[in-house]
Scaffold this motif. Structure first.
Motif, PDB file in Angstrom:
ATOM      1  N   ASP A  94     -17.310  37.322 113.066  1.00  0.00           N
ATOM      2  CA  ASP A  94     -18.242  36.914 114.124  1.00  0.00           C
ATOM      3  C   ASP A  94     -18.080  39.281 114.584  1.00  0.00           C
ATOM      4  N   ALA A  95     -18.901  39.019 115.315  1.00  0.00           N
ATOM      5  CA  ALA A  95     -19.145  39.884 115.865  1.00  0.00           C
ATOM      6  C   ALA A  95     -18.428  40.222 117.524  1.00  0.00           C
ATOM      7  N   ALA A  96     -17.920  39.470 117.368  1.00  0.00           N
ATOM      8  CA  ALA A  96     -16.836  39.338 118.829  1.00  0.00           C
ATOM      9  C   ALA A  96     -15.392  40.024 118.593  1.00  0.00           C
ATOM     10  N   ALA A  97     -15.328  39.249 116.556  1.00  0.00           N
ATOM     11  CA  ALA A  97     -13.688  39.789 116.714  1.00  0.00           C
ATOM     12  C   ALA A  97     -13.676  41.047 116.982  1.00  0.00           C
ATOM     13  N   PRO A  98     -14.608  42.095 115.965  1.00  0.00           N
ATOM     14  CA  PRO A  98     -14.079  43.448 116.138  1.00  0.00           C
ATOM     15  C   PRO A  98     -13.798  44.100 117.562  1.00  0.00           C
ATOM     16  N   ARG A  99     -14.632  42.681 118.714  1.00  0.00           N
ATOM     17  CA  ARG A  99     -14.725  43.841 120.317  1.00  0.00           C
ATOM     18  C   ARG A  99     -12.703  43.241 120.683  1.00  0.00           C
ATOM     19  N   VAL A 100     -12.869  42.086 120.112  1.00  0.00           N
ATOM     20  CA  VAL A 100     -11.261  41.713 120.676  1.00  0.00           C
ATOM     21  C   VAL A 100      -9.986  42.490 119.925  1.00  0.00           C
ATOM     22  N   LEU A 101     -10.327  42.745 118.924  1.00  0.00           N
ATOM     23  CA  LEU A 101      -9.353  43.632 117.765  1.00  0.00           C
ATOM     24  C   LEU A 101      -9.396  44.792 118.857  1.00  0.00           C
ATOM     25  N   ASN A 102     -10.514  45.819 118.383  1.00  0.00           N
ATOM     26  CA  ASN A 102     -10.459  47.365 118.968  1.00  0.00           C
ATOM     27  C   ASN A 102      -9.713  47.114 120.791  1.00  0.00           C
ATOM     28  N   ASN A 103     -10.733  46.107 120.770  1.00  0.00           N
ATOM     29  CA  ASN A 103      -9.711  46.068 123.103  1.00  0.00           C
ATOM     30  C   ASN A 103      -8.177  46.278 122.582  1.00  0.00           C
ATOM     31  N   ALA A 104      -7.638  45.084 121.894  1.00  0.00           N
ATOM     32  CA  ALA A 104      -6.070  45.020 121.470  1.00  0.00           C
ATOM     33  C   ALA A 104      -5.788  46.194 121.007  1.00  0.00           C
ATOM     34  N   ASN A 105      -6.070  46.884 120.239  1.00  0.00           N
ATOM     35  CA  ASN A 105      -5.891  48.609 119.652  1.00  0.00           C
ATOM     36  C   ASN A 105      -5.572  48.942 120.923  1.00  0.00           C
ATOM     37  N   ILE A 106      -6.428  49.544 121.761  1.00  0.00           N
ATOM     38  CA  ILE A 106      -5.416  49.880 122.953  1.00  0.00           C
ATOM     39  C   ILE A 106      -4.460  49.384 123.333  1.00  0.00           C
ATOM     40  N   LEU A 107      -4.155  48.141 123.681  1.00  0.00           N
ATOM     41  CA  LEU A 107      -3.531  47.600 124.332  1.00  0.00           C
ATOM     42  C   LEU A 107      -1.677  47.796 124.006  1.00  0.00           C
ATOM     43  N   LEU A 108      -1.898  47.233 122.215  1.00  0.00           N
ATOM     44  CA  LEU A 108      -0.603  47.563 121.596  1.00  0.00           C
ATOM     45  C   LEU A 108      -0.862  49.328 120.862  1.00  0.00           C
ATOM     46  N   LYS A 109      -1.869  50.039 121.539  1.00  0.00           N
ATOM     47  CA  LYS A 109      -1.501  51.701 121.318  1.00  0.00           C
ATOM     48  C   LYS A 109      -0.843  52.249 122.087  1.00  0.00           C
ATOM     49  N   LEU A 110      -0.458  51.422 124.191  1.00  0.00           N
ATOM     50  CA  LEU A 110      -0.132  51.216 125.581  1.00  0.00           C
ATOM     51  C   LEU A 110       1.830  50.857 125.293  1.00  0.00           C
ATOM     52  N   GLY A 111       1.715  50.279 124.068  1.00  0.00           N
ATOM     53  CA  GLY A 111       3.186  49.764 124.193  1.00  0.00           C
ATOM     54  C   GLY A 111       3.023  47.918 124.303  1.00  0.00           C
ATOM     55  N   HIS A 112       1.815  47.432 124.925  1.00  0.00           N
ATOM     56  CA  HIS A 112       1.827  45.722 125.262  1.00  0.00           C
ATOM     57  C   HIS A 112       2.485  45.197 123.990  1.00  0.00           C
ATOM     58  N   GLU A 113       2.824  43.592 124.039  1.00  0.00           N
ATOM     59  CA  GLU A 113       2.587  43.030 122.474  1.00  0.00           C
ATOM     60  C   GLU A 113       0.947  42.033 123.003  1.00  0.00           C
ATOM     61  N   VAL A 114      -0.036  41.346 122.011  1.00  0.00           N
ATOM     62  CA  VAL A 114      -0.223  41.020 122.081  1.00  0.00           C
ATOM     63  C   VAL A 114      -0.590  39.911 121.007  1.00  0.00           C
ATOM     64  N   GLN A 115      -1.010  38.547 121.629  1.00  0.00           N
ATOM     65  CA  GLN A 115      -1.186  37.717 120.583  1.00  0.00           C
ATOM     66  C   GLN A 115      -2.133  37.017 120.432  1.00  0.00           C
ATOM     67  N   PHE A 116      -3.079  37.163 119.373  1.00  0.00           N
ATOM     68  CA  PHE A 116      -4.597  35.819 119.871  1.00  0.00           C
ATOM     69  C   PHE A 116      -4.617  34.824 120.020  1.00  0.00           C
ATOM     70  N   ILE A 117      -5.204  34.172 120.203  1.00  0.00           N
ATOM     71  CA  ILE A 117      -5.336  31.786 120.192  1.00  0.00           C
ATOM     72  C   ILE A 117      -6.993  32.627 120.066  1.00  0.00           C
ATOM     73  N   SER A 118      -7.249  32.279 118.794  1.00  0.00           N
ATOM     74  CA  SER A 118      -8.643  32.474 118.503  1.00  0.00           C
ATOM     75  C   SER A 118      -9.214  31.126 117.840  1.00  0.00           C
ATOM     76  N   TRP A 119     -10.783  30.642 118.722  1.00  0.00           N
ATOM     77  CA  TRP A 119     -10.923  29.055 118.800  1.00  0.00           C
ATOM     78  C   TRP A 119     -11.909  29.375 117.417  1.00  0.00           C
ATOM     79  N   GLY A 120     -12.186  30.234 116.226  1.00  0.00           N
ATOM     80  CA  GLY A 120     -12.560  30.037 115.289  1.00  0.00           C
ATOM     81  C   GLY A 120     -12.236  31.071 114.303  1.00  0.00           C
ATOM     82  N   GLY A 121     -12.517  31.097 112.915  1.00  0.00           N
ATOM     83  CA  GLY A 121     -12.490  31.618 112.121  1.00  0.00           C
ATOM     84  C   GLY A 121     -11.337  31.499 110.798  1.00  0.00           C
TER      85      GLY A 121
END
Length: 391
Positions: free
Chosen positions: A15-42
């Motif tokens: 869905d259109a929300a997936a690239p939203r959260v993935l690209n926001n998370a890319n920034i967090l990963l680039k900054l050195g943070h650890e990211v985990q997703f809990i996706s309600w669908g997919g």
């Protein structure tokens, strides 16, 4: 920092929300943070399966809880909506150690209340990524009051927000906010894909495009009517519509047409892969996007706009949300004063059909000069400041 990003999206690309959260998370990963997703669908993707049995995308683990879609009879659907987020809460309770920050995506009344209690109990920071303010007309009757309470009251208890527009930033001015429009990753392969579709032949005229569900907030029916009028007059213009077939459109929305006899230049191409949409955009001269300037559309920000800009394609749109920060009339596209049939017809006659190929090429160059604003790499410094100020 350990961050969990959870909510109503469908990973990895459903869905259109997936690239939203993935690209926001890319920034967090680039900054050195650890990211985990809990996706309600997919749906889990085999290529994301790692040796340890976990699924990861871009280096971030994702878990799918299947609690997004309510099924069954009326009462079962109500129960599922009320219970939505309980699986997420169970996973969070099982985590050792607990995350430092939880980011909810468009959290509803039920999830927000549950996570506010969880975060207070475990001293976890909480943020909400808000991209929508749902209109009552698109909600079920039982959702209207919870939606109102959530947006006007409950969300004010969430001290940190990622908002998609200035409207939401101003509305929740008391919280710690970062404004992130829909972001793209221009380094992804899909932005360099080319598509060969024998239905879309070389055309000596203006090609417009739209990709999406016509039933939703975009006034695509108005554009179809305007292009149909001009094409029947013999003007060199065509309209490519992705996402629906001609037969389905006529069955569902034929009553919205001024003339049910559509010219061949109004072309319904049906559903295409999300990864191929940028390639279709590049086959067009302009992407068209008309929306009624109501609260819903002023609070949101169309993903289609960011995608078209990233693909280097100018946009024809009316002034909703923050579009005019990027849409400069005659430079990166055209701004229409209204969203009705007469407004789009007038713009197409006077502005679009009168420009030459050199002007269009120049506008595409202009778009490529400003589309960095939708590249997630451009938001790294802003995100760092935001995370450093999390309350």
């Amino acid at each position: 920092m350990r961050i969990v990003y959870c909510g109503c999206f469908r990973l990895p690309n459903f869905d259109a929300a997936a690239p939203r959260v993935l690209n926001n998370a890319n920034i967090l990963l680039k900054l050195g943070h650890e990211v985990q997703f809990i996706s309600w669908g997919g749906k889990y993707r085999e290529e994301d399966l790692c040796a340890d049995g976990r699924y990861r995308i871009n280096g971030a683990e994702y878990i799918i809880t299947d609690e997004l879609d309510a099924v069954g009879d009326f009462f079962e659907k109500i129960k599922m909506k009320i219970c939505r987020g309980k699986k997420t809460l169970m996973l969070l309770n099982q985590m050792k150690p607990k995350p430092d920050l939880i980011i909810m995506y468009n959290a509803d009344y039920w999830l927000t209340r549950r996570l506010l209690k969880f975060c207070n109990r475990h001293q976890v920071k909480l943020a909400n990524d808000i991209t929508e303010w749902y209109d009552n007309k698109e909600l079920h009757l039982v959702d209207i009051i919870p939606n109102f309470i959530n947006m006007t009251y409950i969300q004010r208890y969430v001290k940190n927000k990622i908002v998609i527009s200035k409207y939401l930033d101003n509305y929740y001015s008391e919280s710690n906010n970062i404004i992130l429009p829909p972001l793209c990753n221009p380094k992804e392969n899909k932005w360099s894909f080319k598509v060969e579709d024998e239905r879309v032949k070389p055309f000596n005229g203006i090609t417009l495009i739209y990709a999406g569900n016509p039933a939703k907030k975009d006034c695509v029916h108005t554009v179809i009517n305007a292009v149909n009028t001009l094409a029947k007059e013999g003007k060199a213009i065509r309209f490519l519509i992705l996402g629906i077939t001609y037969e389905t459109y006529i069955t569902k929305y034929g009553h919205l047409l001024k003339n049910k006899s559509l010219h061949n230049n109004v072309m319904f191409l049906g559903r295409v892969s999300q990864d191929l949409i940028p390639a279709y955009y590049k086959m067009a001269d302009f992407m068209v996007l008309l929306r009624e300037p109501n609260r819903k559309n002023m609070a949101g920000f169309p993903t289609k706009f960011a995608e078209s800009m990233t693909a280097g394609v100018p946009v024809i749109a009316n002034a909703t949300s923050d579009l005019t920060e990027y849409l400069i009339n005659g430079v990166t596209g055209f701004i229409i004063k209204g969203f009705d049939y007469e407004s789009i017809l007038d713009t197409l006659r006077k502005s679009i059909l009168t420009i030459n190929r050199d002007n269009i090429d120049r506008m595409k160059e202009n778009v490529c000069m400003i589309n960095y604003a939708f590249d997630w790499h451009s938001k790294i410094n802003e995100m760092k400041k935001y995370i450093d100020s999390i309350r």
